[in-house]
Design an enzyme around this catalytic site. Structure first.
Site, PDB file in Angstrom:
ATOM      1  N   HIS A  29      72.642   1.979  25.303  1.00 26.38           N
ATOM      2  CA  HIS A  29      73.078   2.697  24.109  1.00 26.38           C
ATOM      3  C   HIS A  29      72.367   4.038  24.018  1.00 26.38           C
ATOM      4  O   HIS A  29      71.471   4.336  24.818  1.00 26.38           O
ATOM      5  CB  HIS A  29      72.797   1.859  22.862  1.00 26.38           C
ATOM      6  CG  HIS A  29      71.341   1.584  22.646  1.00 26.38           C
ATOM      7  ND1 HIS A  29      70.691   0.551  23.266  1.00 26.38           N
ATOM      8  CD2 HIS A  29      70.389   2.234  21.931  1.00 26.38           C
ATOM      9  CE1 HIS A  29      69.414   0.559  22.927  1.00 26.38           C
ATOM     10  NE2 HIS A  29      69.198   1.576  22.118  1.00 26.38           N
ATOM     11  N   ASP A  75      70.291   6.569  21.219  1.00 22.88           N
ATOM     12  CA  ASP A  75      69.637   6.590  19.918  1.00 22.88           C
ATOM     13  C   ASP A  75      69.602   8.019  19.415  1.00 22.88           C
ATOM     14  O   ASP A  75      68.990   8.891  20.036  1.00 22.88           O
ATOM     15  CB  ASP A  75      68.207   6.039  20.031  1.00 22.88           C
ATOM     16  CG  ASP A  75      68.192   4.552  20.347  1.00 22.88           C
ATOM     17  OD1 ASP A  75      68.734   3.770  19.549  1.00 22.88           O
ATOM     18  OD2 ASP A  75      67.653   4.176  21.415  1.00 22.88           O
ATOM     19  N   LYS A 111      87.327   0.407  61.260  1.00 22.53           N
ATOM     20  CA  LYS A 111      88.190  -0.777  61.263  1.00 22.53           C
ATOM     21  C   LYS A 111      87.310  -1.957  61.651  1.00 22.53           C
ATOM     22  O   LYS A 111      86.925  -2.104  62.807  1.00 22.53           O
ATOM     23  CB  LYS A 111      89.327  -0.604  62.275  1.00 22.53           C
ATOM     24  CG  LYS A 111      90.314  -1.758  62.248  1.00 22.53           C
ATOM     25  CD  LYS A 111      91.452  -1.550  63.233  1.00 22.53           C
ATOM     26  CE  LYS A 111      92.515  -2.625  63.045  1.00 22.53           C
ATOM     27  NZ  LYS A 111      91.974  -4.005  63.143  1.00 22.53           N
ATOM     28  N   ASP A 125      86.101  -5.613  62.577  1.00 18.91           N
ATOM     29  CA  ASP A 125      86.704  -6.626  63.426  1.00 18.91           C
ATOM     30  C   ASP A 125      86.333  -8.002  62.883  1.00 18.91           C
ATOM     31  O   ASP A 125      85.422  -8.655  63.367  1.00 18.91           O
ATOM     32  CB  ASP A 125      86.135  -6.439  64.838  1.00 18.91           C
ATOM     33  CG  ASP A 125      86.879  -7.275  65.847  1.00 18.91           C
ATOM     34  OD1 ASP A 125      87.953  -7.800  65.504  1.00 18.91           O
ATOM     35  OD2 ASP A 125      86.384  -7.401  66.968  1.00 18.91           O
ATOM     36  N   GLU A 151      86.275  -1.419  67.018  1.00 19.31           N
ATOM     37  CA  GLU A 151      87.652  -1.765  67.309  1.00 19.31           C
ATOM     38  C   GLU A 151      88.628  -0.622  67.035  1.00 19.31           C
ATOM     39  O   GLU A 151      89.686  -0.536  67.668  1.00 19.31           O
ATOM     40  CB  GLU A 151      88.042  -2.980  66.467  1.00 19.31           C
ATOM     41  CG  GLU A 151      89.247  -3.686  67.000  1.00 19.31           C
ATOM     42  CD  GLU A 151      89.859  -4.628  65.975  1.00 19.31           C
ATOM     43  OE1 GLU A 151      90.405  -5.635  66.399  1.00 19.31           O
ATOM     44  OE2 GLU A 151      89.806  -4.345  64.777  1.00 19.31           O
TER      45      GLU A 151
HETATM   46 MN    MN Z   1      67.094   2.075  21.427  1.00 19.67          MN
END
Ligand code: MN
Length: 536
Positions: free
Chosen positions: A42, A44, A249, A251, A383
């Protein structure tokens, strides 16, 4: 709510936060906004008044858009000295987690003519539950208001007034401290125990992803289930293009992971569960702490990081091989369907929220330089590469031209349709007769007599025994030199070869492996589209 509450909640020998002290008098009033990763992340908002910091916790953070009203919960006054606080509040303490000074500066009432009237108007506004103020911060500027709601005295709304500082877009994306220039995550690096740190970093990332603009375009939907992955079209040559990105790619086994309420389901292209076979991966995915659908590839790598398909197939869970899940796409996240977002935005979110785990890896990419990436991949014995259009949406269950695979060698999956008798010193069988499906018809594509280990010969012969039948399974029975024992066309293998004849038969095929994860009906021609048709 006075400083007694503040002091009562804290043990000052255990937290680096300031003890209430003596306040400076006079001067301009200041404000500070802390970004705080406590139990929930949050912001403040703190406004200096009468020697303390009046404080509100704003879960979703401030906004510069006049249309967005943000809940602000009034909390206890904080001492004036708290304006300078940044750092880590250790685990076990009130508000444990990291804190940065997200913004700071002066504030005043919009109509005040001098400092004395200013404080009077602010006090009145606070009293009335309608506090108007102008911020002069580094990020937040212009007129705001805090408006009290309901009777509990705690719930307020934080609003931005329409003025020239009002703006669209997400100011919270500026996530560095205006003092130390650290992010919350970087602040955590300065202190705290490792497990606590990891938990917090993960929490910050998930929260920031949920806040991000990327997610706002992703519709709310229930989590999809039993997803067939998007597939790549084979092309012959790599290419460079600024609209494309390039990935390794891998394998291994393509796998979708559904994570909901810590219940994990990991399954193959043909929806066969991997939950038991790759239990350690399921265990790691269970710790994610959010709902998601991932797309990736399960591989076993050697010490050089090369994937080893043989080891993967024989993975029993006991040996010390490096079992990994390389994740390259995020289809769903916390109530949002991401499949219509452009690929790069999905990957950005994925990179952000993927927890650090030794078994679960982010499959990164390079931009633009496909040719060089292909050459390096080939030298490393990989591959091939996958080219993906950076803006492409996720086409569930489709083989798309927005994803292209370029293999470093030709290979083809093939259905085993029969076998010949062994000759010379060999046991079990001589060659495998191969086919693939065109609609409902099985078409002959060649036979393979090389590339088998002693073990392969034995295992394949054993697996073919219950499939033996009298009839040829082919639509048109091929002409063969040796006598063939026909089998039901169920077992799938992969072969490498040097090219196709005019009759669509493979030249010099060599056996690579049995494909446990493929269904015979899915075996169709994988001839790469020629150059010219190839690239974007
Ligand atoms: Mn706080």
């Amino acid at each position: 709510m006075g400083l007694t509450d503040y002091a009562a909640k804290r043990e000052f020998e255990k937290t680096p936060e300031p003890k209430p002290g003596v306040t400076q008098e006079g001067g301009r009033l200041l404000f500070v906004i802390h970004k705080h990763a406590a139990r929930a992340l949050h912001y403040d908002l703190r406004l200096e008044l009468d020697g303390v910091l009046k404080s509100w916790a704003v879960p979703r953070g401030p906004s510069l858009e006049p249309s967005s009203k943000r809940l602000a919960v009034m909390v206890e006054d904080h001492p004036f000295e708290y304006k300078d606080f940044e750092g880590v509040i250790p685990e076990g303490n009130y508000g444990a987690g990291s804190v940065i000074i997200w913004d700071r500066g002066f504030y005043h009432h919009p109509t005040a003519i001098d400092e004395k009237e200013n404080e009077k108007l602010l006090r009145e506004g606070l009293e009335k539950g309608d506090l108007k103020f102008v911020l002069e911060g580094e990020k937040l500027r212009g007129e705001f208001a805090l408006v009290k709601m309901g009777k509990d005295g705690k719930s307020w709304l934080l609003l931005k007034k329409k003025d020239r500082n009002a703006a669209k877009g997400d100011i919270l994306e500026m996530n560095h401290s205006v003092v130390s220039h650290k992010t919350l995550e970087e602040m955590l690096e300065t202190g705290g125990q490792k497990s606590f740190k990891q938990k917090k970093v993960h929490q910050i990332r998930v929260h920031e992803a949920l806040e991000s603009e990327n997610l706002k375009d992703a519709p709310d939907k229930p989590m999809p289930h039993a997803i067939k992955p998007m597939l790549a079209t084979a092309v012959a040559e790599p290419f460079d293009h600024s609209d494309w990105i390039f990935e390794v790619k891998w394998d291994g086994y393509r796998a979708i992971a559904e994570i909901r309420d810590k219940a994990v389901s990991l399954y193959s292209r043909s929806l066969i569960s991997f939950d038991k076979k790759f239990a350690p991966l399921v265990e790691s995915l269970r710790k994610f702490g959010f709902d998601a659908v991932l797309d990736g590839e399960i591989v076993v790598v050697d010490d050089q990081g090369r994937s080893d398909f043989q080891k993967l197939q024989h993975y029993q869970g006991s040996e010390k091989s490096h079992l990994l899940y390389y994740v390259f796409d995020l289809l769903y996240f916390q109530g949002h369907d991401l499949t219509d977002l452009p690929l790069l935005r999905r990957k950005e979110l994925l990179k952000k929220v993927l927890p650090s785990d030794p078994k679960i890896r982010f499959s990164d990419h390079v931009a633009k330089e496909g040719v060089l990436f292909y050459q390096v991949s080939r030298e490393k014995g990989l591959e091939g590469i996958i080219a993906k259009h950076a803006q492409s949406v996720y086409e569930t269950g489709r083989r798309s031209r927005h994803w292209l695979k370029v293999k470093t060698r030709h290979s083809q999956e093939a259905v085993i349709a029969g076998f010949t008798e062994p000759g010379g010193g060999r046991k079990y069988f001589g060659a495998l007769v191969l086919g693939m499906f065109e609609g409902n018809d099985l078409i002959f594509i060649g036979h393979v007599g090389g590339g088998f280990s002693e073990n392969d010969l034995k295992e394949i012969r054993e697996r073919l025994a219950p499939l033996i039948q009298n009839e040829s399974p082919f639509h048109v029975r091929p002409e063969t030199n040796a006598r063939v024992t026909w089998v039901k066309p169920e077992l799938v293998c992969e072969v490498s070869f040097s090219g196709w004849t005019d009759e669509n038969v493979m030249r010099q095929p060599v056996f690579l492996r049995i494909r446990e994860d493929k269904v015979s009906r899915e075996v169709v021609l994988e001839k790469p589209l020629g150059s010219g048709e190839g690239g974007p």
